[in-house]
Design a protein around this motif. Structure first.
Motif, short mmCIF file in Angstrom:
data_model
loop_
_atom_site.label_atom_id
_atom_site.label_comp_id
_atom_site.label_asym_id
_atom_site.label_seq_id
_atom_site.Cartn_x
_atom_site.Cartn_y
_atom_site.Cartn_z
N UNK A 80 0.84 -1.21 0.00
CA UNK A 80 0.00 0.00 0.00
C UNK A 80 0.87 1.26 0.00
N UNK A 81 2.18 1.08 -0.21
CA UNK A 81 3.11 2.20 -0.32
C UNK A 81 3.44 2.37 -1.80
N UNK A 82 3.16 3.55 -2.33
CA UNK A 82 3.25 3.79 -3.77
C UNK A 82 4.71 3.75 -4.24
N UNK A 83 4.94 2.96 -5.30
CA UNK A 83 6.28 2.80 -5.87
C UNK A 83 6.23 3.07 -7.36
N UNK A 84 7.01 4.03 -7.82
CA UNK A 84 6.98 4.44 -9.22
C UNK A 84 7.32 3.27 -10.15
N UNK A 195 3.11 11.32 12.58
CA UNK A 195 3.79 12.49 12.02
C UNK A 195 5.29 12.34 11.92
N UNK A 196 5.85 11.30 12.54
CA UNK A 196 7.30 11.09 12.50
C UNK A 196 7.77 10.74 11.08
N UNK A 197 6.99 9.92 10.37
CA UNK A 197 7.31 9.52 8.99
C UNK A 197 6.18 10.01 8.08
N UNK A 198 6.55 10.56 6.95
CA UNK A 198 5.57 11.09 6.00
C UNK A 198 4.62 9.99 5.51
N UNK A 199 3.34 10.36 5.39
CA UNK A 199 2.33 9.44 4.84
C UNK A 199 2.08 9.71 3.35
N UNK A 200 2.82 10.65 2.77
CA UNK A 200 2.62 10.97 1.35
C UNK A 200 2.96 9.75 0.51
N UNK A 201 1.99 9.26 -0.24
CA UNK A 201 2.21 8.07 -1.05
C UNK A 201 1.81 6.77 -0.37
N UNK A 202 1.30 6.86 0.86
CA UNK A 202 0.71 5.69 1.52
C UNK A 202 -0.77 5.69 1.16
N UNK A 204 -4.27 5.61 1.61
CA UNK A 204 -4.90 5.89 2.90
C UNK A 204 -6.00 4.89 3.23
N UNK A 205 -5.97 4.43 4.47
CA UNK A 205 -7.09 3.70 5.06
C UNK A 205 -7.80 4.69 5.99
N UNK A 206 -7.16 5.07 7.08
CA UNK A 206 -7.71 6.05 8.01
C UNK A 206 -6.63 7.09 8.28
N UNK A 207 -6.80 8.26 7.72
CA UNK A 207 -5.73 9.26 7.66
C UNK A 207 -5.24 9.74 9.02
N UNK A 208 -6.10 9.75 10.02
CA UNK A 208 -5.68 10.25 11.34
C UNK A 208 -5.02 9.16 12.19
#
Length: 489
Positions: A80-84, A195-202, A204-208
């Motif tokens: 579920x982690x986006x890979x180019x 917030x320690x690791x970026x969620x950009x490109x994960x 999303x299931x539940x963003x919070x």
């Protein structure tokens, strides 16, 4: 002679840095190990062999770099982690053919550190599940027994590390999805502070609630990887503007005087006696190491599962609206109008568990029910956070089991989703509060691993690693190996 695939990440890094072994040899060994064991584990959805060997050759040409100790180390990536340009499915029929045009921020950091992504790992569909049985593609097996689930939703990430296919993997944790499979497979898994690791490109299931984190065989390996992945990201508004510390800085230091709280709610009814006994033995180990361990209370944690499934499902129903059969992913062929595109593509593309959570979330957000469900869940979430703050005003860490039980047999929860939901009862409060949580091996029952959970205060992962490493050094559990890795357990 010890095989390369048996080495910890740190040991492997030392050999690469010392030119005892080439990166190409390490990567080839990892793929050979995957090919030898994949039929028993079923951890990977997609392999990345050609590109991995290409990167390995480039690193060998450049030679070792002491500033990049993780360079050349193979890593597995939860799907579920986006890979180019590498298939990213979230283990769903809905995204069976999705080749992303960009990398997640965490992938950029993986490449910057010189780590080599060897493939994408199986998981519960859209990270919804706790056994990796909801995957559209396959059922991953536990590294210790092919009759047992590997946990979830990061089941492929945990089993692949435990089986020696790779020394490190990335998982994501929404309600325990790193810690519970780590516990079931006898490895170390960390869910960092939100917030320690970026969620950009994960995806999303539940963003919070979602957080990416590392899964390794040892505590120090885990700390090394967290350092490479952490940091503020302008692409993620929930990413924390905090300096990245050296997470290994307190490793090896004693824990005399450290105060640890054990919530009575985490040791009560529903916790298997063998699990409770292992945790009690672990408490004695911490006391022998000089820590003060006392009973505390998190009174509102008993509402965690109910609160979590309202909030997580509500956020999921919103996040999953984008999967509509229009722009990418699965599109039904049996369509005559636009409504058919939406309804049939989603009906056919999503599995039962995903549909169940979308329906629950849509109901919770609907007119007339929002105040009674979603708003009320948010208020109780605040009470759970306040409970943790009160404990952390007096204690350094919180300790308890990761899961009430050891890994269960396949099919056990098939007809009873509520039973499956309750398996996360001890991990969910950590996500609701946004705190860091870790699993590390602390015992065995019926030949299966038991996990100890350490919970830290916000952005105090170094203290967690300090205590975890002290425990690891005082015990032998992390040295135990499943049969597939040459052990006899």
């Amino acid at each position: 002679m010890t095989e390369l695939y048996e080495l910890s990440l740190k040991e492997l890094s030392t050999k690469i840095q010392g030119k005892e072994v080439s990166v190409e040899e390490v990567v080839k060994d990892s793929f050979n190990r995957i090919k030898d064991t994949e039929s028993q584990i079923d951890a990977f959805i997609t392999l990345n062999e050609e590109k991995s060997l290409e990167i390995a050759k480039e690193l060998d040409e450049k030679g070792p770099n002491s500033d990049k100790p993780l360079a050349g180390v193979p890593i597995g990536i939860k799907d579920n982690i986006v890979t180019k340009d590498l298939l990213t499915t979230a283990a769903s029929k809905m995204l069976y053919n999705f080749n992303p045009p960009y990398d997640a921020t965490v992938m950029t950091k993986v490449y910057d550190a010189g780590m080599i992504p060897v493939g994408k790992l199986n998981m519960d569909e859209f990270a919804m599940g706790s056994s990796t049985e909801t995957s559209y593609f396959k059922k991953t097996k536990n590294a210790w027994s092919d009759k047992k689930v590997p946990g979830g939703s990061s089941g492929g990430s945990a089993a692949s590390v435990a089986a020696g296919q790779i020394p490190v993997s990335l998982g994501s944790d929404t309600g325990g999805s790193i810690r519970q499979p780590a516990s079931y497979n006898g490895i170390v898994g960390l869910k960092p502070t939100y917030g320690r690791i970026s969620r950009y490109g994960l995806i999303a299931f539940a963003s919070s609630l979602d957080q990416i984190g590392p899964m390794t065989r040892t505590v120090e390996d885990n700390a090394m990887v967290l350092g490479a992945l952490s940091g503020h990201d302008v692409h993620d508004s929930t990413s924390a503007k905090r300096d990245v510390p050296d997470f290994t800085s307190l490793i090896g230091k004693d824990i005399k005087g450290m105060k640890i709280g054990v919530p009575k709610e985490f040791m009560g009814e529903g916790v298997d006696p063998a699990v409770r006994a292992s945790i009690e033995e672990s408490i004695e180990t911490f006391r022998k190491l000089g820590a003060t361990v006392e009973e505390v209370s998190l009174p509102h944690s008993k509402y965690g599962v109910q609160v979590y499934y309202i909030i997580a499902s509500s956020e999921a129903s919103s996040n999953l609206q984008r999967f509509d059969g229009i722009r990418y992913g699965y599109r039904s062929e049996d369509i005559t109008n636009l409504e058919d595109v939406y309804v049939k593509s989603r009906s056919e593309g999503f599995g039962d568990e995903v549909k169940r959570r979308i329906m629950l979330g849509t109901f919770s957000l609907s007119s007339g029910f929002y105040d009674a469900h979603f708003k009320k869940a948010g208020q109780v979430r605040t009470l759970i956070i306040e409970d943790f703050k009160k404990v952390f005003s007096e204690y350094d860490l919180i300790l308890g089991p990761v899961s009430p039980t050891i890994a269960h047999d396949f099919g056990t929860d098939q007809d009873n989703p509520v039973t499956a939901y309750m398996r996360d009862v001890l991990t969910i409060p950590v996500n609701l509060a946004g705190l860091p949580g870790m699993s590390l091996p602390c015992g065995f029952s019926e030949g299966m691993p038991i996990g100890l959970q350490l919970i830290g205060n916000y952005f105090e992962e170094e203290k967690m690693y300090q205590a975890a490493h002290a425990f690891e050094s005082a015990t032998e559990f992390h040295k135990m190996k499943p049969v597939i890795l040459g052990g006899n357990a």
